[in-house]
Design a protein around this motif. Structure first.
Motif, short mmCIF file in Angstrom:
data_model
loop_
_atom_site.label_atom_id
_atom_site.label_comp_id
_atom_site.label_asym_id
_atom_site.label_seq_id
_atom_site.Cartn_x
_atom_site.Cartn_y
_atom_site.Cartn_z
N GLY A 149 6.11 121.68 -38.64
CA GLY A 149 6.61 121.71 -36.86
C GLY A 149 5.58 120.46 -36.58
O GLY A 149 5.94 120.67 -35.10
N GLU A 150 4.46 120.01 -37.40
CA GLU A 150 4.18 118.74 -36.51
C GLU A 150 5.25 117.91 -35.87
O GLU A 150 5.55 117.55 -36.38
CB GLU A 150 2.97 118.01 -37.76
N GLN A 151 4.30 116.96 -35.11
CA GLN A 151 5.32 116.34 -34.07
C GLN A 151 5.26 114.93 -34.67
O GLN A 151 4.33 114.25 -34.49
CB GLN A 151 4.94 116.34 -32.05
N ARG A 152 6.10 114.59 -35.50
CA ARG A 152 5.77 113.24 -36.16
C ARG A 152 5.93 111.97 -35.02
O ARG A 152 5.26 111.23 -35.60
CB ARG A 152 7.90 113.18 -37.05
N SER A 153 7.11 112.04 -34.44
CA SER A 153 7.71 110.92 -33.31
C SER A 153 6.04 110.73 -32.50
O SER A 153 5.06 110.00 -32.45
CB SER A 153 8.74 111.18 -32.67
N TYR A 154 5.59 112.38 -32.62
CA TYR A 154 3.80 112.23 -31.14
C TYR A 154 2.72 111.14 -32.17
O TYR A 154 2.28 110.50 -31.60
CB TYR A 154 3.38 113.37 -30.59
N ARG A 155 2.56 111.83 -33.57
CA ARG A 155 2.09 110.93 -34.16
C ARG A 155 2.22 109.81 -34.34
O ARG A 155 0.77 108.92 -34.53
CB ARG A 155 1.35 111.96 -35.40
N ALA A 156 3.50 109.59 -34.88
CA ALA A 156 3.07 108.31 -34.63
C ALA A 156 3.55 107.13 -33.45
O ALA A 156 2.57 106.64 -33.72
CB ALA A 156 5.03 108.27 -35.79
N ARG A 157 4.20 107.51 -32.53
CA ARG A 157 3.52 106.90 -31.19
C ARG A 157 1.84 106.70 -30.85
O ARG A 157 1.14 105.95 -30.40
CB ARG A 157 3.98 107.33 -29.97
N LEU A 158 1.03 107.66 -31.11
CA LEU A 158 -0.15 108.03 -30.99
C LEU A 158 -0.59 107.35 -32.43
O LEU A 158 -1.87 105.74 -31.70
CB LEU A 158 -0.89 109.48 -31.43
N ALA A 159 -0.93 106.06 -33.12
CA ALA A 159 -0.83 105.67 -34.24
C ALA A 159 -0.46 103.84 -34.03
O ALA A 159 -1.88 103.41 -33.57
CB ALA A 159 0.19 105.73 -35.47
N LEU A 160 0.86 104.20 -33.20
CA LEU A 160 0.15 102.80 -32.55
C LEU A 160 0.01 102.46 -31.41
O LEU A 160 -0.75 101.25 -31.44
CB LEU A 160 2.21 102.72 -32.09
N ASP A 161 0.10 103.55 -30.21
CA ASP A 161 -1.21 102.90 -29.20
C ASP A 161 -2.72 102.77 -29.36
O ASP A 161 -2.80 101.44 -29.08
CB ASP A 161 -0.83 104.68 -28.42
N ILE A 162 -3.11 103.17 -30.81
CA ILE A 162 -4.07 103.24 -31.05
C ILE A 162 -4.36 102.13 -31.85
O ILE A 162 -5.57 101.05 -31.40
CB ILE A 162 -5.02 104.46 -32.27
N TYR A 163 -3.42 101.39 -32.39
CA TYR A 163 -3.16 100.69 -33.31
C TYR A 163 -3.82 99.05 -32.01
O TYR A 163 -3.97 98.13 -32.14
CB TYR A 163 -1.94 100.05 -34.41
N LEU A 164 -2.77 99.31 -31.21
CA LEU A 164 -2.63 98.32 -29.97
C LEU A 164 -3.76 98.22 -29.20
O LEU A 164 -4.55 96.77 -28.67
CB LEU A 164 -1.59 98.08 -29.01
N HIS A 165 -4.53 99.54 -29.10
CA HIS A 165 -5.80 98.86 -28.12
C HIS A 165 -6.34 98.91 -29.23
O HIS A 165 -7.21 98.16 -28.04
CB HIS A 165 -5.51 101.15 -27.48
N ARG A 166 -6.61 98.71 -29.98
CA ARG A 166 -7.76 98.37 -30.34
C ARG A 166 -7.49 96.86 -30.52
O ARG A 166 -8.30 95.46 -30.43
CB ARG A 166 -8.21 98.74 -31.68
N LEU A 167 -5.79 96.37 -30.95
CA LEU A 167 -5.78 95.17 -31.33
C LEU A 167 -6.89 94.17 -29.94
O LEU A 167 -7.41 93.08 -29.72
CB LEU A 167 -4.46 94.48 -31.35
N ARG A 168 -6.34 95.07 -28.72
CA ARG A 168 -5.79 94.17 -27.18
C ARG A 168 -7.22 93.89 -27.21
O ARG A 168 -8.19 93.06 -26.44
CB ARG A 168 -5.73 95.28 -26.41
N ARG A 169 -8.64 94.73 -27.55
CA ARG A 169 -9.73 95.06 -26.94
C ARG A 169 -10.85 94.59 -28.09
O ARG A 169 -11.78 93.04 -27.33
CB ARG A 169 -10.14 96.68 -27.46
N GLU A 170 -10.46 93.85 -29.31
CA GLU A 170 -10.86 93.08 -29.98
C GLU A 170 -10.87 91.92 -29.99
O GLU A 170 -11.46 90.57 -29.76
CB GLU A 170 -10.82 93.35 -32.01
N ILE A 171 -9.46 90.83 -29.26
CA ILE A 171 -8.74 90.17 -29.13
C ILE A 171 -9.92 89.41 -27.30
O ILE A 171 -9.98 88.86 -27.80
CB ILE A 171 -7.42 89.86 -28.52
#
Length: 411
Positions: free
Chosen positions: A305-327
């Motif tokens: 019942g967990e939102q599989r696609s939501y958690r995956a999207r959240l993971a990608l969004d965090i990954y990209l946010h941190r990548l941009r910040r560190e660049i």
């Protein structure tokens, strides 16, 4: 000169054999022989795969002892369908990737008993990797005798970072204890920086570069005048960017909270931060970026019942946010930029990640070619009118190790 490269990890062993003549080639040559052992897929089983122009071999072996498995791997060099040399004595030098060289080593070095002792001592800083690297060195001693061996350190490229970048703002006593930012993936960052300079027909010593090594492990390096002046990984490879299973940087108070409120031990925290976090921990799907993106595209909930696609999207969004910040952080350390470079499994293959990482840089005039395509060749993916070139470089860590061996023996 026949050069054997041993690239040992905690759960895998990659090896290859190069042959180099009297002059170094300008382009990395194809190895004569490539082999890999993987201990992760099946319990108590080591999966061996070997590839040459003449054939391929796959086998399943008992997982231990490790030295016997390595012995079997090396035997495919001079026996069977993948034989490329007549006997072990044709190997003239062996190069090893060693993860942690601490403050002791700034360059690659011929392995002696003293070097082995230092690698062993530094195992306290890299308990997963340095012992495996040392096992590979000792296995070669048993199998190939007194053949010259060379250690190429992941940390060496970052060893001359300015103190302001390398020293943590804790107790001054930490410095005496060797607690500082060491940085990792140095062999990859070094290769990609030099390769980019070559492709740009520029002297590396004149360039300011940001190299982005994005794979299951991720790190950035700010490179100025051919030297790393800042990087995202730190005292261990856990610091910095979000990774496949590693958290990257987190508030240290979270760990204190978990110890006090949840009773977490040091071992439990180690397992959580290194093996259960990152893309895997947030998405609940995988540590592999491809699987995370597939989950986003599927849009389906999982059976719990967990939102599989939501958690995956959240993971990608965090990954990209941190990548941009560190660049952005690397850009400020450099005070300018002559090229942005992507490498590693994600960096080389994910156009989405590259595009998202570059999007906030449009104010600097960075523009990607909308039709960017990347094959097995290194590629310029920025638009012709981009103010700063953006490159995809296929990292060649094994070739860099082989080249260091050749240069040391020539010297």
């Amino acid at each position: 000169m026949k050069i054997l490269v041993m690239n040992a990890g905690s759960s895998s062993q990659k090896s290859c054999l190069y042959e180099i003549g009297d002059l170094l080639p300008t382009q990395p040559p194809n190895p004569l022989w490539e082999a890999k052992i993987d201990w992760t897929h099946q319990p108590n089983v080591a999966e061996l795969s070997v590839t040459t122009e003449g054939g391929k071999v796959k086998a399943e072996l008992p997982a231990s002892p490790r030295a016997q498995v390595i012995n079997r791997l090396l035997g495919t060099l001079w026996t069977g369908a993948t034989q490329v040399i007549a006997n072990p004595q044709e190997v003239q030098v062996v190069g090893h990737r060693v993860v942690h060289g601490g403050k002791d080593y700034h360059t690659s070095i011929r392995i002696t008993s003293e070097v082995k002792a230092t690698i062993d001592r530094l195992s306290t800083l890299a308990p997963v990797h340095n012992p495996a690297n040392l096992e590979g060195i000792e296995a070669i001693e048993q199998i190939l005798g007194d053949v010259p061996q060379v250690a190429v350190f992941d940390t060496a490229f970052h060893a001359q970072m300015p103190d302001a970048a390398a020293i943590y703002p804790g107790s001054y006593d930490w410095i005496k204890k060797g607690i500082r930012r060491y940085g990792f993936h140095g062999t990859s960052h070094r290769y990609c920086a030099q390769r980019t300079a070559d492709l740009m027909a520029r002297d590396l010593s004149e360039l300011k570069l940001i190299t982005c090594h994005l794979g299951n492990g991720c790190s950035l390096a700010a490179i100025q005048n051919g030297r790393s002046i800042d990087t995202t990984m730190g005292f261990t490879p856990l610091d910095g960017l979000m990774m496949g299973t590693r958290s990257g940087s987190v508030d240290p108070s979270i760990l204190i909270y978990l110890m006090r409120q949840e009773g977490y031990t040091a071992d439990r925290l180690d397992q959580l931060l290194n093996k259960e976090s990152g893309l895997l921990g947030i998405s609940g799907v995988s540590n592999d970026m491809r699987a995370v993106m597939q989950a986003i595209e599927s849009g389906n909930d999982d059976p719990s019942g967990e939102q599989r696609s939501y958690r995956a999207r959240l993971a990608l969004d965090i990954y990209l946010h941190r990548l941009r910040r560190e660049i952005g952080g690397m850009l400020m350390s450099l005070g300018g930029l002559d090229a942005l470079v992507f490498t590693g499994g994600v960096g080389e293959n994910s156009a989405l990640v590259r595009s998202a990482a570059c999007e906030p840089l449009t104010w600097l005039g960075v523009k990607l070619d909308p039709a960017q395509t990347v094959s097995s060749e290194d590629a310029l993916i920025s638009a012709p009118d981009s103010a700063i070139p953006v490159w995809v470089i296929h990292t060649q860590e094994d070739w860099t190790i082989a080249r260091d061996c050749w240069e040391l023996l020539q010297a």
